[in-house]
Design a protein around this motif. Sequence first.
Motif, short mmCIF file in Angstrom:
data_model
loop_
_atom_site.label_atom_id
_atom_site.label_comp_id
_atom_site.label_asym_id
_atom_site.label_seq_id
_atom_site.Cartn_x
_atom_site.Cartn_y
_atom_site.Cartn_z
N SER A 55 0.84 -1.20 0.00
CA SER A 55 0.00 0.00 0.00
C SER A 55 0.88 1.25 0.00
CB SER A 55 -0.97 0.00 1.18
OG SER A 55 -0.29 0.10 2.40
N ARG A 56 2.00 1.21 0.70
CA ARG A 56 2.93 2.34 0.70
C ARG A 56 3.50 2.54 -0.70
NH1 ARG A 56 5.21 7.06 1.49
NH2 ARG A 56 7.44 7.00 1.80
N GLU A 57 3.83 1.46 -1.36
CA GLU A 57 4.35 1.57 -2.72
C GLU A 57 3.31 2.21 -3.65
OE1 GLU A 57 5.86 -1.57 -6.02
OE2 GLU A 57 6.78 -1.74 -4.04
N ARG A 58 2.06 1.79 -3.53
CA ARG A 58 0.99 2.40 -4.34
C ARG A 58 0.84 3.88 -4.02
NH1 ARG A 58 -1.27 -2.61 -3.22
NH2 ARG A 58 -2.48 -1.77 -1.49
N GLU A 59 0.93 4.23 -2.74
CA GLU A 59 0.84 5.65 -2.34
C GLU A 59 1.97 6.46 -2.97
OE1 GLU A 59 0.93 5.86 1.90
OE2 GLU A 59 -0.94 4.74 2.13
N MET A 60 3.18 5.91 -2.94
CA MET A 60 4.32 6.63 -3.53
C MET A 60 4.13 6.83 -5.02
SD MET A 60 7.74 5.28 -1.52
CE MET A 60 7.45 3.53 -1.75
N ILE A 61 3.69 5.78 -5.72
CA ILE A 61 3.46 5.89 -7.16
C ILE A 61 2.39 6.95 -7.43
CG2 ILE A 61 2.49 4.70 -9.17
CD1 ILE A 61 5.30 3.81 -8.78
N GLY A 62 1.29 6.92 -6.67
CA GLY A 62 0.23 7.90 -6.85
C GLY A 62 0.73 9.32 -6.66
N ALA A 63 1.52 9.55 -5.62
CA ALA A 63 2.05 10.89 -5.36
C ALA A 63 2.99 11.33 -6.48
CB ALA A 63 2.78 10.91 -4.02
N LEU A 64 3.79 10.41 -6.96
CA LEU A 64 4.71 10.75 -8.05
C LEU A 64 3.95 11.08 -9.33
CD1 LEU A 64 7.31 7.99 -7.27
CD2 LEU A 64 7.76 10.46 -7.21
N LEU A 65 2.92 10.32 -9.63
CA LEU A 65 2.12 10.60 -10.83
C LEU A 65 1.42 11.95 -10.72
CD1 LEU A 65 0.60 7.10 -11.64
CD2 LEU A 65 2.58 8.23 -12.71
N ALA A 67 2.56 14.50 -9.12
CA ALA A 67 3.59 15.54 -9.22
C ALA A 67 4.19 15.66 -10.61
CB ALA A 67 4.70 15.26 -8.20
N ALA A 68 4.01 14.65 -11.44
CA ALA A 68 4.62 14.62 -12.77
C ALA A 68 4.05 15.74 -13.65
CB ALA A 68 4.39 13.26 -13.42
N THR A 69 4.89 16.24 -14.54
CA THR A 69 4.48 17.35 -15.41
C THR A 69 4.13 16.91 -16.83
OG1 THR A 69 6.76 17.81 -16.07
CG2 THR A 69 5.89 18.99 -14.12
N GLY A 70 4.24 15.62 -17.13
CA GLY A 70 3.85 15.15 -18.44
C GLY A 70 4.99 14.87 -19.39
N VAL A 71 6.22 15.07 -18.96
CA VAL A 71 7.36 14.77 -19.83
C VAL A 71 7.37 13.29 -20.18
CG1 VAL A 71 9.88 14.74 -20.01
CG2 VAL A 71 8.73 16.71 -18.97
N TYR A 72 7.15 12.46 -19.17
CA TYR A 72 7.05 11.01 -19.36
C TYR A 72 5.59 10.60 -19.23
CZ TYR A 72 12.10 10.40 -18.82
OH TYR A 72 13.45 10.45 -19.00
N ALA A 73 5.18 9.64 -20.03
CA ALA A 73 3.84 9.07 -19.91
C ALA A 73 3.72 8.39 -18.55
CB ALA A 73 3.60 8.05 -21.02
N GLU A 74 2.52 8.40 -17.99
CA GLU A 74 2.30 7.79 -16.67
C GLU A 74 2.75 6.34 -16.63
OE1 GLU A 74 -1.61 8.31 -15.05
OE2 GLU A 74 -1.33 10.47 -14.80
N ALA A 75 2.45 5.58 -17.67
CA ALA A 75 2.84 4.17 -17.70
C ALA A 75 4.36 4.03 -17.63
CB ALA A 75 2.30 3.49 -18.95
N MET A 76 5.08 4.93 -18.26
CA MET A 76 6.55 4.88 -18.22
C MET A 76 7.05 5.19 -16.82
SD MET A 76 9.42 4.28 -19.67
CE MET A 76 9.01 4.17 -21.39
N LEU A 77 6.45 6.20 -16.17
CA LEU A 77 6.85 6.52 -14.80
C LEU A 77 6.60 5.35 -13.86
CD1 LEU A 77 5.66 10.22 -14.48
CD2 LEU A 77 8.02 9.38 -14.60
N VAL A 78 5.48 4.69 -14.04
CA VAL A 78 5.17 3.52 -13.22
C VAL A 78 6.25 2.47 -13.41
CG1 VAL A 78 3.54 1.62 -12.86
CG2 VAL A 78 2.70 3.97 -13.08
N ARG A 79 6.65 2.22 -14.66
CA ARG A 79 7.69 1.21 -14.93
C ARG A 79 9.03 1.62 -14.31
NH1 ARG A 79 5.42 0.99 -20.26
NH2 ARG A 79 7.24 2.03 -21.12
N ILE A 80 9.38 2.90 -14.44
CA ILE A 80 10.65 3.39 -13.89
C ILE A 80 10.68 3.20 -12.38
CG2 ILE A 80 12.00 5.47 -13.42
CD1 ILE A 80 11.09 6.43 -16.28
N PHE A 81 9.62 3.65 -11.70
CA PHE A 81 9.62 3.56 -10.24
C PHE A 81 9.42 2.14 -9.76
CE2 PHE A 81 9.51 8.10 -10.65
CZ PHE A 81 10.41 8.47 -9.66
N ALA A 82 8.69 1.33 -10.50
CA ALA A 82 8.57 -0.08 -10.13
C ALA A 82 9.95 -0.74 -10.18
CB ALA A 82 7.59 -0.80 -11.05
N ALA A 83 10.76 -0.38 -11.16
CA ALA A 83 12.12 -0.93 -11.25
C ALA A 83 12.98 -0.45 -10.08
CB ALA A 83 12.76 -0.54 -12.58
#
Length: 106
Positions: A55-65, A67-83
């Motif tokens: 649940s903490r990991e999901r919270e972090m991903i949600g907060a990062l998404l 805060a994102a400005t759109g340079v990277y697609a959301e799916a790409m950010l999810v993959r980056i942070f999941a890695a």
Amino acid sequence: RPAATSADAREVTRLRAELDRVNLELLSLLEERGRLVRQVMSVKGRLDMPRRDDSREREMIGALLRAATGVYAEAMLVRIFAAIFEASRELRPTDSSAPASRAPEG
């Protein structure tokens, strides 16, 4: 395709130097994050708490998404942070008092 000029070559060189600088900053931040993850794992180990918290990991991903400005697609950010989170799970606590059998938190 237009021919490259010496000004273009200089611009590519300058931009690559900026990329190199940013890469070193990213490395420094990843290492800082890794040190913090190891500290969290140590504390959780002493408290006999599970180190992984989905649940903490999901919270972090949600907060990062958010805060994102759109340079990277959301799916790409999810993959980056999941890695990043996955790599963090392979770290070991800062001390040896935490049990080694639990999966580390990301």
